[in-house]
Motif scaffolding. Structure first.
Motif, mmCIF file in Angstrom:
data_model
loop_
_atom_site.group_PDB
_atom_site.id
_atom_site.type_symbol
_atom_site.label_atom_id
_atom_site.label_comp_id
_atom_site.label_asym_id
_atom_site.label_seq_id
_atom_site.Cartn_x
_atom_site.Cartn_y
_atom_site.Cartn_z
ATOM 1 N N GLY A 103 -49.027 49.561 8.596
ATOM 2 C CA GLY A 103 -48.582 48.653 9.652
ATOM 3 C C GLY A 103 -47.196 48.095 9.413
ATOM 4 O O GLY A 103 -46.380 48.022 10.337
ATOM 5 N N VAL A 104 -46.910 47.690 8.187
ATOM 6 C CA VAL A 104 -45.580 47.157 7.864
ATOM 7 C C VAL A 104 -44.522 48.237 8.066
ATOM 8 O O VAL A 104 -43.447 47.986 8.630
ATOM 9 C CB VAL A 104 -45.552 46.625 6.416
ATOM 10 C CG1 VAL A 104 -44.121 46.312 5.990
ATOM 11 C CG2 VAL A 104 -46.403 45.367 6.295
ATOM 12 N N ALA A 105 -44.831 49.461 7.626
ATOM 13 C CA ALA A 105 -43.873 50.564 7.798
ATOM 14 C C ALA A 105 -43.615 50.843 9.279
ATOM 15 O O ALA A 105 -42.468 51.031 9.696
ATOM 16 C CB ALA A 105 -44.410 51.822 7.109
ATOM 17 N N VAL A 106 -44.687 50.862 10.087
ATOM 18 C CA VAL A 106 -44.546 51.095 11.527
ATOM 19 C C VAL A 106 -43.737 49.974 12.175
ATOM 20 O O VAL A 106 -42.865 50.226 13.016
ATOM 21 C CB VAL A 106 -45.937 51.224 12.197
ATOM 22 C CG1 VAL A 106 -45.824 51.154 13.719
ATOM 23 C CG2 VAL A 106 -46.601 52.532 11.784
ATOM 24 N N ALA A 107 -44.003 48.719 11.786
ATOM 25 C CA ALA A 107 -43.287 47.575 12.354
ATOM 26 C C ALA A 107 -41.789 47.648 12.042
ATOM 27 O O ALA A 107 -40.950 47.443 12.932
ATOM 28 C CB ALA A 107 -43.878 46.275 11.822
ATOM 29 N N ILE A 108 -41.453 47.933 10.794
ATOM 30 C CA ILE A 108 -40.042 48.029 10.398
ATOM 31 C C ILE A 108 -39.356 49.169 11.152
ATOM 32 O O ILE A 108 -38.236 49.025 11.669
ATOM 33 C CB ILE A 108 -39.917 48.222 8.872
ATOM 34 C CG1 ILE A 108 -40.369 46.945 8.143
ATOM 35 C CG2 ILE A 108 -38.488 48.581 8.468
ATOM 36 C CD1 ILE A 108 -40.504 47.096 6.643
ATOM 37 N N PHE A 109 -40.046 50.303 11.229
ATOM 38 C CA PHE A 109 -39.508 51.466 11.941
ATOM 39 C C PHE A 109 -39.295 51.149 13.422
ATOM 40 O O PHE A 109 -38.244 51.464 14.005
ATOM 41 C CB PHE A 109 -40.485 52.635 11.775
ATOM 42 C CG PHE A 109 -40.099 53.883 12.525
ATOM 43 C CD1 PHE A 109 -39.004 54.641 12.134
ATOM 44 C CD2 PHE A 109 -40.833 54.315 13.616
ATOM 45 C CE1 PHE A 109 -38.656 55.790 12.819
ATOM 46 C CE2 PHE A 109 -40.497 55.461 14.304
ATOM 47 C CZ PHE A 109 -39.398 56.205 13.901
ATOM 48 N N PHE A 110 -40.275 50.507 14.037
ATOM 49 C CA PHE A 110 -40.222 50.191 15.469
ATOM 50 C C PHE A 110 -39.136 49.165 15.781
ATOM 51 O O PHE A 110 -38.449 49.253 16.804
ATOM 52 C CB PHE A 110 -41.593 49.668 15.920
ATOM 53 C CG PHE A 110 -41.660 49.269 17.364
ATOM 54 C CD1 PHE A 110 -41.638 50.228 18.366
ATOM 55 C CD2 PHE A 110 -41.752 47.932 17.727
ATOM 56 C CE1 PHE A 110 -41.705 49.866 19.703
ATOM 57 C CE2 PHE A 110 -41.820 47.560 19.057
ATOM 58 C CZ PHE A 110 -41.793 48.530 20.051
ATOM 59 N N LEU A 111 -38.957 48.183 14.888
ATOM 60 C CA LEU A 111 -38.032 47.088 15.158
ATOM 61 C C LEU A 111 -36.587 47.416 14.822
ATOM 62 O O LEU A 111 -35.665 46.958 15.493
ATOM 63 C CB LEU A 111 -38.466 45.841 14.384
ATOM 64 C CG LEU A 111 -39.808 45.211 14.788
ATOM 65 C CD1 LEU A 111 -40.177 44.102 13.825
ATOM 66 C CD2 LEU A 111 -39.761 44.689 16.211
ATOM 67 N N PHE A 112 -36.373 48.215 13.773
ATOM 68 C CA PHE A 112 -35.016 48.347 13.245
ATOM 69 C C PHE A 112 -34.431 49.755 13.269
ATOM 70 O O PHE A 112 -33.271 49.936 12.933
ATOM 71 C CB PHE A 112 -34.968 47.827 11.802
ATOM 72 C CG PHE A 112 -35.406 46.390 11.672
ATOM 73 C CD1 PHE A 112 -34.659 45.368 12.231
ATOM 74 C CD2 PHE A 112 -36.584 46.067 11.025
ATOM 75 C CE1 PHE A 112 -35.064 44.043 12.121
ATOM 76 C CE2 PHE A 112 -37.004 44.749 10.910
ATOM 77 C CZ PHE A 112 -36.236 43.734 11.462
ATOM 78 N N PHE A 113 -35.215 50.759 13.654
ATOM 79 C CA PHE A 113 -34.695 52.126 13.666
ATOM 80 C C PHE A 113 -34.830 52.712 15.071
ATOM 81 O O PHE A 113 -35.907 53.190 15.443
ATOM 82 C CB PHE A 113 -35.446 53.008 12.659
ATOM 83 C CG PHE A 113 -35.193 52.633 11.230
ATOM 84 C CD1 PHE A 113 -34.157 53.211 10.523
ATOM 85 C CD2 PHE A 113 -35.981 51.674 10.598
ATOM 86 C CE1 PHE A 113 -33.917 52.860 9.202
ATOM 87 C CE2 PHE A 113 -35.752 51.320 9.285
ATOM 88 C CZ PHE A 113 -34.705 51.904 8.582
ATOM 89 N N PRO A 114 -33.764 52.655 15.860
ATOM 90 C CA PRO A 114 -33.832 53.204 17.225
ATOM 91 C C PRO A 114 -34.012 54.722 17.200
ATOM 92 O O PRO A 114 -33.206 55.440 16.611
ATOM 93 C CB PRO A 114 -32.476 52.815 17.831
ATOM 94 C CG PRO A 114 -31.571 52.595 16.658
ATOM 95 C CD PRO A 114 -32.430 52.119 15.526
ATOM 96 N N VAL A 115 -35.090 55.176 17.819
ATOM 97 C CA VAL A 115 -35.397 56.607 17.865
ATOM 98 C C VAL A 115 -35.682 56.977 19.310
ATOM 99 O O VAL A 115 -36.231 56.182 20.074
ATOM 100 C CB VAL A 115 -36.636 56.932 16.978
ATOM 101 C CG1 VAL A 115 -36.954 58.416 17.036
ATOM 102 C CG2 VAL A 115 -36.379 56.520 15.545
ATOM 103 N N LYS A 116 -35.316 58.191 19.707
ATOM 104 C CA LYS A 116 -35.571 58.648 21.067
ATOM 105 C C LYS A 116 -37.071 58.640 21.359
ATOM 106 O O LYS A 116 -37.888 58.944 20.489
ATOM 107 C CB LYS A 116 -35.017 60.060 21.260
ATOM 108 C CG LYS A 116 -33.498 60.120 21.258
ATOM 109 C CD LYS A 116 -33.017 61.543 21.464
ATOM 110 C CE LYS A 116 -31.493 61.606 21.423
ATOM 111 N NZ LYS A 116 -31.015 63.007 21.582
#
Length: 336
Positions: A103-116
């Motif tokens: 969950g923490v990894a998904v949250a960080i990825f979702f919030l801070f790494f813009p992906v198509k």
């Protein structure tokens, strides 16, 4: 050798579980905010429905039903592996912190790494796996002793501690995020089934296609690991190697599931226990039953939860927790 009567019982239970799953799927396809008449289900499935009927069934209901079923199966199998590897009946990917790591990894990825948007779906399970793997590695190392090997009780306690710590990290991470993204993460934490589109199914399905046969192939190894280390070593099992490989499989299953369903706990705890009570502790017997029970439990929880309150219903994770938390307390008291 497995007695023929036990095999017959297992096959009967598998058939009953499949019947329950099919019945719940049919009920779920007709229920919802936009109702779909049951006598129109078969024509719509065969491509003879109206635009509205086909849209509701194929774009909304069916993807959600399938993703919930697959995620429940993955969590149940992950729990069965963890209980065998750790020799602890209380092990569950949600309870021992693996879900929190994902969950923490998904949250960080979702919030801070813009992906198509197109590639986001397929990145999620991988990101969740990395977060869950790092968490599992830390818990494993801190629970392992050179003299006594892996200590099951310590593993559960470490896992609960990590889960609480990671929940605190999650709050810090989302405290400065945008409102819309915070709302998404909050729903994810509650166990809201959010990956309700066909690409999410294709992102999750390969993990199950590979890891279910792999786990059944390793069933005898799990049986030996469930005994004690001297016995397993005595029959030629490389204990640490097998344990790490199976732990990786459990982490991959849990991470792929929670990446699209949110923070759901207790499925991995309850399904293996119910299956063991029905067919006994042999992994090759109870694992297929546990997989089906896990899929059905999460499917039932989501079907009931989304129809209790309009318009959004109750998150599947909350529905499962209402049953799972008392069951966890019962197991704790039983072991005490």
């Amino acid at each position: 050798m497995i007695h023929p009567s036990i095999l017959r019982k297992q096959r009967l239970l598998v058939a009953c579980a499949l019947a329950l799953i099919i019945a719940t799927i049919v009920i779920g396809m007709g229920l919802g905010y936009s109702s779909l008449s049951y006598n129109r289900l078969l024509p719509t499935l065969l491509g003879h429905g109206t635009f509205k009927e086909e849209f509701v069934l194929f774009s909304i209901r069916l993807p959600r039903i399938l993703i919930t079923l697959l995620a429940g199966m993955a969590l149940a199998l992950s729990g069965a592996i963890l209980q065998g590897v750790t020799r602890n009946d209380l092990a569950d990917p949600g309870i021992i912190g693996i879900n929190s790591g994902a969950g923490v990894a998904v949250a960080i990825f979702f919030l801070f790494f813009p992906v198509k948007a197109g590639s986001f779906v397929y990145f999620l399970p991988l990101v969740a796996f990395i977060g869950a793997l790092l968490t599992a590695a830390c818990i494993y190392l801190l629970s392992y002793s050179r003299k006594e090997g892996l200590q099951p009780v310590r593993l559960v306690l470490m896992g609960i501690g990590f889960s609480m710590a990671l929940s605190g990290i999650m709050i810090v991470v989302i405290s400065s995020a945008e409102r819309a993204k915070v709302d998404f993460i909050a729903k994810w934490l509650a166990g809201n089934i959010w990956g309700t589109d066909w690409p999410f199914i294709w992102a999750l399905l390969p993990w199950l296609v590979v890891l279910i046969p792999f786990t059944l192939y390793k069933a005898n190894r799990l049986n030996l690991l469930g005994l004690n280390e001297p016995v397993a070593i005595g029959v030629g099992v490389s204990v640490e190697k097998e344990r790490i490989v199976l732990l990786l499989a459990a982490v991959a299953l849990a991470a792929s599931a929670v990446s699209v369903t949110g923070g759901i706990t207790f499925i991995g705890l309850m399904a293996p226990h119910i299956a063991k009570a029905l067919v006994g502790p042999r992994n090759q017997l109870f694992i297929p039953v546990a997989i089906l029970i896990g899929g059905w439990l999460l499917l039932l929880a989501d079907t009931v939860g989304r129809n209790l309150l309009d318009p959004d219903g109750i998150a599947a994770g909350i529905m499962v927790a209402l049953i799972g938390a008392p069951y966890f307390m019962y197991l704790l008291l039983k072991k005490a």
